[in-house]
Design a protein around this motif. Structure first.
Motif, mmCIF file in Angstrom:
data_model
loop_
_atom_site.group_PDB
_atom_site.id
_atom_site.type_symbol
_atom_site.label_atom_id
_atom_site.label_comp_id
_atom_site.label_asym_id
_atom_site.label_seq_id
_atom_site.Cartn_x
_atom_site.Cartn_y
_atom_site.Cartn_z
ATOM 1 N N ILE A 118 0.830 -1.213 0.000
ATOM 2 C CA ILE A 118 0.000 0.000 0.000
ATOM 3 C C ILE A 118 0.861 1.258 0.000
ATOM 4 C CG2 ILE A 118 -1.623 1.351 1.387
ATOM 5 C CD1 ILE A 118 -2.745 -1.403 2.373
ATOM 6 N N ILE A 119 1.822 1.339 0.910
ATOM 7 C CA ILE A 119 2.560 2.593 1.071
ATOM 8 C C ILE A 119 3.693 2.761 0.071
ATOM 9 C CG2 ILE A 119 1.949 2.702 3.511
ATOM 10 C CD1 ILE A 119 4.753 1.881 4.259
ATOM 11 N N SER A 120 4.004 1.703 -0.693
ATOM 12 C CA SER A 120 5.050 1.815 -1.713
ATOM 13 C C SER A 120 4.575 2.606 -2.923
ATOM 14 C CB SER A 120 5.523 0.427 -2.153
ATOM 15 O OG SER A 120 6.214 -0.227 -1.105
ATOM 16 N N SER A 121 3.285 2.803 -3.047
ATOM 17 C CA SER A 121 2.748 3.653 -4.115
ATOM 18 C C SER A 121 2.859 5.101 -3.660
ATOM 19 C CB SER A 121 1.284 3.278 -4.399
ATOM 20 O OG SER A 121 0.746 4.145 -5.378
ATOM 21 N N GLN A 122 3.850 5.809 -4.172
ATOM 22 C CA GLN A 122 4.107 7.156 -3.688
ATOM 23 C C GLN A 122 4.757 8.006 -4.764
ATOM 24 O OE1 GLN A 122 7.534 5.594 -0.984
ATOM 25 N NE2 GLN A 122 7.890 7.812 -1.122
ATOM 26 N N THR A 123 4.652 9.306 -4.615
ATOM 27 C CA THR A 123 5.373 10.259 -5.444
ATOM 28 C C THR A 123 6.706 10.540 -4.763
ATOM 29 O OG1 THR A 123 3.340 11.278 -6.222
ATOM 30 C CG2 THR A 123 5.351 12.590 -6.400
ATOM 31 N N ARG A 147 0.823 16.340 9.988
ATOM 32 C CA ARG A 147 1.986 16.138 9.115
ATOM 33 C C ARG A 147 1.762 14.959 8.180
ATOM 34 N NH1 ARG A 147 7.178 13.958 8.450
ATOM 35 N NH2 ARG A 147 8.671 15.601 7.899
ATOM 36 N N ASN A 148 1.236 13.863 8.709
ATOM 37 C CA ASN A 148 0.944 12.685 7.910
ATOM 38 C C ASN A 148 -0.055 13.031 6.803
ATOM 39 O OD1 ASN A 148 1.180 9.885 7.337
ATOM 40 N ND2 ASN A 148 -0.599 9.399 8.593
ATOM 41 N N GLU A 149 -1.060 13.808 7.140
ATOM 42 C CA GLU A 149 -2.079 14.195 6.174
ATOM 43 C C GLU A 149 -1.505 15.094 5.083
ATOM 44 O OE1 GLU A 149 -5.326 14.353 4.041
ATOM 45 O OE2 GLU A 149 -5.143 13.092 5.830
ATOM 46 N N VAL A 150 -0.653 16.041 5.464
ATOM 47 C CA VAL A 150 -0.054 16.947 4.486
ATOM 48 C C VAL A 150 0.843 16.183 3.517
ATOM 49 C CG1 VAL A 150 1.527 18.903 4.193
ATOM 50 C CG2 VAL A 150 -0.233 18.983 5.953
ATOM 51 N N ILE A 151 1.633 15.250 4.031
ATOM 52 C CA ILE A 151 2.478 14.428 3.156
ATOM 53 C C ILE A 151 1.611 13.650 2.177
ATOM 54 C CG2 ILE A 151 4.064 12.450 3.094
ATOM 55 C CD1 ILE A 151 5.184 13.414 5.777
ATOM 56 N N HIS A 168 1.788 11.392 -1.327
ATOM 57 C CA HIS A 168 0.539 10.660 -1.562
ATOM 58 C C HIS A 168 0.590 9.231 -1.016
ATOM 59 C CE1 HIS A 168 -0.306 14.182 -3.894
ATOM 60 N NE2 HIS A 168 0.703 13.929 -4.708
ATOM 61 N N ASN A 169 1.367 9.047 0.041
ATOM 62 C CA ASN A 169 1.300 7.812 0.834
ATOM 63 C C ASN A 169 1.299 8.206 2.305
ATOM 64 O OD1 ASN A 169 4.032 8.508 1.252
ATOM 65 N ND2 ASN A 169 4.731 6.390 1.143
ATOM 66 N N ARG A 170 1.014 7.252 3.173
ATOM 67 C CA ARG A 170 0.807 7.562 4.586
ATOM 68 C C ARG A 170 1.716 6.714 5.471
ATOM 69 N NH1 ARG A 170 -3.857 10.481 4.924
ATOM 70 N NH2 ARG A 170 -3.931 10.245 7.184
ATOM 71 N N ASN A 171 1.917 7.175 6.695
ATOM 72 C CA ASN A 171 2.571 6.358 7.715
ATOM 73 C C ASN A 171 1.469 5.604 8.453
ATOM 74 O OD1 ASN A 171 3.687 5.307 10.089
ATOM 75 N ND2 ASN A 171 5.178 6.953 10.271
ATOM 76 N N PRO A 172 1.350 4.296 8.228
ATOM 77 C CA PRO A 172 0.224 3.551 8.818
ATOM 78 C C PRO A 172 0.246 3.508 10.335
ATOM 79 C CG PRO A 172 1.794 2.044 7.796
ATOM 80 C CD PRO A 172 2.200 3.430 7.391
ATOM 81 N N PHE A 173 1.416 3.728 10.949
ATOM 82 C CA PHE A 173 1.517 3.596 12.399
ATOM 83 C C PHE A 173 1.085 4.874 13.130
ATOM 84 C CE2 PHE A 173 4.594 0.777 10.345
ATOM 85 C CZ PHE A 173 3.973 -0.418 10.663
ATOM 86 N N ILE A 174 0.875 5.940 12.356
ATOM 87 C CA ILE A 174 0.220 7.123 12.896
ATOM 88 C C ILE A 174 -1.289 6.916 12.856
ATOM 89 C CG2 ILE A 174 -0.182 9.600 12.568
ATOM 90 C CD1 ILE A 174 2.670 9.753 11.397
ATOM 91 N N ASP A 175 -1.774 6.365 11.767
ATOM 92 C CA ASP A 175 -3.206 6.092 11.621
ATOM 93 C C ASP A 175 -3.670 4.934 12.489
ATOM 94 O OD1 ASP A 175 -3.365 8.097 9.698
ATOM 95 O OD2 ASP A 175 -3.006 6.714 8.031
ATOM 96 N N HIS A 176 -2.817 3.913 12.617
ATOM 97 C CA HIS A 176 -3.182 2.696 13.359
ATOM 98 C C HIS A 176 -2.008 2.266 14.248
ATOM 99 C CE1 HIS A 176 -6.991 1.814 11.292
ATOM 100 N NE2 HIS A 176 -6.401 2.302 10.216
#
Length: 372
Positions: free
Chosen positions: A167-172, A345-349, A355-363
């Motif tokens: 999931i998170i490997s899809s990024q700009t 910060r996670n949301e802004v990134i 356009h990917n997220r840090n999952p450990f901030i969300d979960h």
């Protein structure tokens, strides 16, 4: 049972007729801005979106020098610039002190929910007669958008780690030069838009003082770049999920040390300690540091030309593609859960840069599942 509910429904209806608004918690589930734009039928709805400016005309939304507190524009992305994808919200007198942009310019880019009537404003899709505003300020910016983590649902352990990696490997990807400008947005001081906050020291410093001289701030690799030998190459070397502003002197003091408790005080970094093989930041960001490290260990698995980054329970890892100390980092994450700054910060990134997220901030609960 239905007969017992009717009096309550009757009371709600009477209150609505008398002009008393219902809060989002008792209203229907909120809708997106896109849905609200397509539903300009005079119905009442709660709409959740990001504040992207103030409408001043049908096709004009300003993002600075706000003329008053009378209106704001919402969008489904904090980086939206097309007015056709914005909802124009009229701000009633009672809410202007808290949600008007002239009085609250820091709301720009924040997620809020507004309940009101879906009807044109400035001859543009809008929301008027608002009865409730929530969000903004220090509230959560909506950490789990849509079905972003759908591929990880129901998984644990190694299977969860693998799913999150995909999931998170899809990024700009950014260049190292682009990181300078990105950090001026991701790490902006909420109380001073001209400054950034340094990760370890906590100092607020002018955005313009980036560089390599003493007392400047530079780009700190929280996962030390020598731990995997990725340098500043586009990829892990430019991934802003673990790149943060830091004072040049403090950055040098941290060097490529692993993370652990103990040591002696670090100059110019109140609350930080270090010894010959480890470093500890101030307590307020130890969880932030841990979650960045966990992100890197999941994002970079050796399948994209870079080293397979992993955690271990050691210090003094040197140039090996490992960072410790796992047990300490887990304890830091538990003691210092994600706060509003880290979530924003996670949301802004996600919305503006990679356009990917840090999952450990969300979960945060996924840390224990992957590293039991």
């Amino acid at each position: 049972m239905s007969r017992l509910l009717r009096p309550a429904l009757l009371v709600t209806a009477v209150l609505a007729l008398l002009g008393f608004g219902i809060t989002p918690s008792s209203a229907a589930t909120s809708i997106t801005v896109a849905t609200a734009i397509g539903r300009q039928d005079g119905s009442t709805a709660s709409v959740t979106g990001y504040v992207v400016g103030q409408p001043t005309a049908t096709t004009t939304v300003v993002r600075s020098n706000f003329p008053n507190d009378y209106a704001l524009a919402l969008a489904d992305s904090a980086s939206q610039t097309s007015t056709s994808s914005m909802l124009y919200v009229q701000i009633p007198t009672a809410f202007r002190a808290s949600y008007g942009l002239q009085s609250n310019p820091s709301l720009l880019g924040k997620q809020i929910t507004v309940t009101g009537t879906l009807t044109a404003y400035f001859s543009h899709p809008g929301l008027k007669n608002a009865t409730a505003f929530t969000g903004g300020g220090g509230t959560d910016p909506g950490p789990d958008p849509g079905d972003y983590y759908a591929g990880a649902e129901g998984k644990t352990g190694a299977a969860l780690k693998s799913a999150l990696h995909t999931i998170i490997s899809s990024q700009t990807k950014l260049s190292y030069d682009q990181v300078w400008d990105a950090l001026k947005v991701t790490d902006q001081d909420p109380n001073n838009s001209s400054n950034v906050i340094e990760i370890y020291s906590g100092r607020s410093i002018s955005k313009t003082l980036n560089g390599g001289d003493a007392d400047d701030w530079n780009r700190e690799h929280v996962w030390a770049k020598s731990h995997g030998d990725f340098g500043t190459a586009t990829g892990p070397g430019t991934d802003i999920h673990h790149l943060r502003p830091e004072d040049v002197t403090v950055n040098s003091a941290r060097g490529n040390l692993d993370f652990d408790n103990g040591g002696t005080a670090v100059a110019q970094c109140s609350g930080c300690t270090a010894d010959s093989d480890s470093f500890a930041p101030r307590a307020a960001v130890r969880g932030d540091v841990a979650r960045m490290i966990f992100y890197m260990a999941v994002r970079y698995e050796g399948d994209d030309g870079f080293a397979n980054l992993e955690l271990n329970n050691s210090v003094g890892n040197g140039t090996a593609p490992y960072i410790g100390k796992l047990t300490v980092l887990k304890a830091w994450a538990a003691a210092d859960p994600p706060d509003a700054f880290e979530k924003n910060r996670n949301e802004v990134i996600y919305s503006q840069f990679q356009h990917n997220r840090n999952p450990f901030i969300d979960h945060p609960e996924w840390i224990a599942s992957i590293w039991p």
